[in-house]
Design an enzyme around this catalytic site. Structure first.
Site, short mmCIF file in Angstrom:
data_model
loop_
_atom_site.label_atom_id
_atom_site.label_comp_id
_atom_site.label_asym_id
_atom_site.label_seq_id
_atom_site.Cartn_x
_atom_site.Cartn_y
_atom_site.Cartn_z
N VAL A 142 -8.20 0.07 -2.26
CA VAL A 142 -6.89 0.71 -2.31
C VAL A 142 -7.09 2.18 -1.93
O VAL A 142 -7.96 2.85 -2.48
CB VAL A 142 -6.30 0.61 -3.73
N CYS A 143 -6.30 2.68 -0.99
CA CYS A 143 -6.43 4.07 -0.56
C CYS A 143 -6.08 5.03 -1.70
O CYS A 143 -5.00 4.92 -2.30
CB CYS A 143 -5.52 4.35 0.63
N VAL A 144 -6.96 5.97 -1.95
CA VAL A 144 -6.77 6.87 -3.09
C VAL A 144 -5.54 7.76 -2.92
O VAL A 144 -4.75 7.93 -3.87
CB VAL A 144 -8.05 7.69 -3.38
N ALA B 242 -2.51 5.71 -3.32
CA ALA B 242 -2.44 5.23 -4.70
C ALA B 242 -1.94 6.32 -5.64
O ALA B 242 -1.13 6.07 -6.54
CB ALA B 242 -3.81 4.73 -5.16
#
Lengths: 130, 135
Positions: free
Chosen positions: A77-79, A82
């Site tokens: 999941v892209c930080v 996110a």
């Protein structure tokens, strides 16, 4: 073939994440390797364990988690995406002083470099979204 | 990981209204550190991303248009705009922000990053790319 998957849409609102899930399953069944699944934009919403759809509906987050468990998938999941949308793991909880976390089993939060690396390392990057 | 691939970022959406344009730019900026052969395409409403004089005051959200001007500093200097998309929206190159870079192989001369291409040429650029990101 070594494939990576990018999921750009959230569950339920858009069919893209289920299509990506079905594609990933089919690719694994056909003997292909999935290097990574990267969740971006609203796609990060696939990675929360707090989703509770009605019992007669598909549980999309759980389906990803189960697939990851079965095949050792790397679900990233892209930080940045996110943080905007409230998807939190233990590290992010600590860093940003949140009162809890919601990342689903099998998912991890990491940077966009993981997407670029997936593009470099894979023979095909398949993008699901609008 | 010495292999260099040709990355094409396809920007198809207006800069505001959805977050795709801004989050695409974030990928481009991070990706620039990976020393790949990077190209950007602007098609459909994506051409609005490069329009001059963007003002988001009324929207109350961040105006990120100045970030495009920094692309040259990241060695992102192959920017293709589809002519048909400009024409369909009544836009010309004059409506867009000038994007430039300094050419290290030419005594750091300032050069244009933007090239207007036909949809046919754009299709060929897509065909040549190894990795195509659709935003």
């Amino acid at each position: 073939m070594k494939l990576s998957i990018q999921v750009n849409e959230g569950p339920y609102n858009h069919e893209a994440s289920v299509t990506a899930l079905n594609y990933t399953k089919a690719a694994l069944e056909a003997g292909h390797e999935i290097f990574r699944v990267f969740f971006y934009h609203d796609g990060v919403n696939n990675g929360t364990r707090y989703t509770t759809p009605p019992q007669d509906d598909m549980h999309i987050a759980n389906s990803w988690s189960e697939l990851a468990d079965k095949h050792g998938l790397d679900l990233v999941v892209c930080v940045a995406a996110a943080q905007r949308r409230g998807i939190v793991d233990e590290g992010e909880q600590e860093r940003n002083g949140k009162d809890g976390n919601n990342i689903a089993p099998g998912f991890r939060i990491s940077g966009l470099g993981q997407l670029i690396e997936a593009g470099i390392q894979s023979e095909r990057l398949v993008v699901f979204g609008d | 990981m010495s292999e260099t691939k040709q990355f094409m970022y396809v920007n198809r959406k207006a800069p505001y209204g959805t977050i795709y344009a801004w989050e695409s730019l974030e990928v481009v900026l991070i990706g620039a550190a990976f020393e790949q052969d990077v190209r950007l395409a602007f098609v459909d409403d994506g051409v609005y991303q490069l329009c001059k004089g963007q003002d988001t005051t009324g929207l109350g959200i961040k105006n990120f248009s100045a970030t495009y001007k920094a692309l040259g500093d990241y060695d992102v200097n192959k920017i293709y705009i589809e002519k048909e998309s400009l024409d369909a929206r009544g836009l010309t190159l004059d409506d867009l922000m000038p994007l430039v870079y300094e050419d290290e192989n030419d005594d750091w001369a300032e050069k244009d990053s933007i090239k207007v291409v036909s949809s046919q040429e754009m299709a060929e650029l897509f065909e040549q790319s190894d990795v195509l990101f659709n935003f």
